[in-house]
Scaffold this motif. Structure first.
Motif, PDB file in Angstrom:
ATOM      1  N   LEU A   1      74.760   4.776  56.721  1.00 39.12           N
ATOM      2  CA  LEU A   1      75.930   4.471  57.532  1.00 39.12           C
ATOM      3  C   LEU A   1      76.878   5.660  57.639  1.00 39.12           C
ATOM      4  O   LEU A   1      77.066   6.396  56.673  1.00 39.12           O
ATOM      5  CB  LEU A   1      76.711   3.303  56.898  1.00 39.12           C
TER       6      LEU A   1
ATOM      7  N   MET B   1      81.697   2.206  63.570  1.00 43.69           N
ATOM      8  CA  MET B   1      80.717   2.708  62.608  1.00 43.69           C
ATOM      9  C   MET B   1      79.407   2.989  63.327  1.00 43.69           C
ATOM     10  O   MET B   1      79.219   2.612  64.482  1.00 43.69           O
ATOM     11  CB  MET B   1      80.478   1.705  61.483  1.00 43.69           C
TER      12      MET B   1
ATOM     13  N   VAL C   1      78.008  -2.760  51.032  1.00 43.80           N
ATOM     14  CA  VAL C   1      78.799  -2.842  52.254  1.00 43.80           C
ATOM     15  C   VAL C   1      78.489  -4.172  52.938  1.00 43.80           C
ATOM     16  O   VAL C   1      77.331  -4.577  53.030  1.00 43.80           O
ATOM     17  CB  VAL C   1      78.471  -1.673  53.196  1.00 43.80           C
TER      18      VAL C   1
ATOM     19  N   VAL D   1      83.185   4.023  57.832  1.00 45.92           N
ATOM     20  CA  VAL D   1      82.394   4.347  56.654  1.00 45.92           C
ATOM     21  C   VAL D   1      82.998   5.538  55.909  1.00 45.92           C
ATOM     22  O   VAL D   1      83.066   5.539  54.669  1.00 45.92           O
ATOM     23  CB  VAL D   1      80.935   4.635  57.052  1.00 45.92           C
TER      24      VAL D   1
END
Length: 418
Positions: A242, A235, A264, A247
């Motif tokens: 993000l 990520m 998240v 993601v």
């Protein structure tokens, strides 16, 4: 044969449909508004092109969050093994990577595009690089295509393979939805999928540009209290929030986005359970016991992440390591195992890899991809209300539906000529 087939859209689905229609001896014309075909395909998978997934039927359908039953016939006719065979025979050696993702050995998406163009040309598929402006509909059926300023050509069948509304600079501007509506179809409003997420806060901006590998990412839905996604991989933090493979995969599981709904949680050390990570912290604390806390974490974390994490923890970064309490250490450990980022939305649909929504599937014959509303009209690829998770599944949907559409359209044209 007086009338052939028009394919609107020279992307993955459009060219595959053209090839399989031409295999049956029908003249095919591909209308592509860009100067070159496959513009979006050229940038997929960071320019490497995850062309399909080397998977079983059950795995394929498990990676399609909705409407998967619609694809039974398409998968039966042209599955991932067929896709791999097609490109290998077209001169593109393939390899299988983590998660059974299939890429060209060359790691060049252009090799996939070039193979499709080459196979089209080998079958005398004609390319017209003009923007289609509409369908010619007469006597209750599609009779041709309007294009350019005043161009018009008549065809026995038309395949819409214009893609969705993501990446409009590549030509996916959503024009196909308008053509479908003009032919009597209803459209499920397109929304972004496989798209970066926008943070409700400023943490990500403080570490923007930092890429993390081998982390675990989970998403919780506050409306239900349930975890809707969890996976392991890569990520990236950005100025808005993000992105990265983890993601994008997570975004496909999120619906009805609303500020405060999704959070998240990132496990920065998924390979270590809490007991093992605590032992690691104690070892580092002993090693750096006379240093400030902010100077004792470089063995454990990327430098860019240290100051923001310390600030999030509430521990004074100038505090000596040997003065860190057990409670503070445990709080920091909890942060390492569950760094939370509240989400307030998706990035714009223009940044999405694919779109959810499209032509309503109940109005399309799943055995042929033919319109149930307008004779002579067929659909292939992302214009349909179909989407899947990352891993090559979306391109496989494009190829599978394209093969059905191309062959069915060709057979219909032959029957009309008989």
């Amino acid at each position: 044969m007086q009338k052939g087939i028009a394919v609107i859209g020279g992307g993955a689905a459009g060219m595959m449909a053209a090839i399989h229609a031409a295999n049956l001896g029908v003249p095919v014309t591909v209308f592509e508004r860009n100067e070159r075909c496959g513009r979006k395909l050229r940038i997929t998978g960071k320019g490497r092109c995850n062309v399909t997934n080397h998977c079983t039927r059950d795995v394929f359908f498990a990676n399609i969050p909705g409407n998967s039953r619609f694809l039974f016939s398409a998968w039966s006719r042209f599955d991932s093994a067929e896709t791999e065979r097609f490109f290998e025979e077209a001169g593109v050696p393939l390899k299988v990577e983590r998660g059974n993702r299939v890429f060209p050995v060359s790691d060049k998406a252009t090799d996939i595009v070039d193979a499709l163009v080459r196979e089209c040309r080998a079958r005398n598929v004609r390319f017209v690089h003009e923007r289609v402006t509409g369908l010619r509909i007469e006597e209750g059926r599609v009779r041709g295509v309007l294009f350019g300023k005043n161009g018009e050509e008549r065809f026995g069948a038309v395949i819409l393979a214009t893609g969705g509304a993501s990446y409009p600079l590549t030509g996916s501007t959503g024009d196909g939805y308008g053509f479908a509506e003009a032919a009597g179809h209803s459209i499920v409003p397109p929304t972004p999928s496989l798209v970066p997420l926008v943070e409700d806060g400023r943490f990500c901006a403080t570490v923007q540009g930092l890429s993390l590998r081998n982390v675990s990412l989970a998403v919780t839905d506050a409306h239900t209290g349930k975890e809707v996604f969890r996976d392991f991989g890569e990520m990236l933090f950005t100025h808005y929030g993000l992105t990265g493979p983890l993601v994008l995969s997570a975004s496909a599981h999120l619906s009805d986005m609303a500020q405060g709904r999704y959070t998240v949680s990132i496990d920065l050390k998924p390979a270590l359970d809490e007991k093992t990570l605590d032992a690691r912290l104690l070892s580092d604390f002993e090693k750096y016991k006379n240093k400030d806390f902010q100077n004792a974490l470089s063995d454990l974390l990327p430098q860019k992440l240290i100051a923001p994490l310390i600030e999030r923890s509430g521990i004074d970064g100038r505090k000596k390591v040997n003065a860190i309490t057990r409670e503070e250490r445990h709080a920091f450990l909890t942060l390492l195992k569950g760094l939370t980022v509240p989400i307030k939305g998706f990035r714009p649909i223009e940044e999405a890899i694919i779109t959810k929504g499209g032509v309503t599937l109940s109005e399309v014959d799943p055995r042929t991809m033919a319109s149930k509303k307008m004779p002579g009209l067929y659909f292939a690829g992302e214009i349909l209300d179909l989407d899947a998770y990352t891993g090559g599944f979306n391109l496989q949907i494009a190829f599978s539906t394209a093969v059905l559409a191309g062959e069915a359209a060709a057979e219909a044209v032959w029957q009309a000529e008989a």
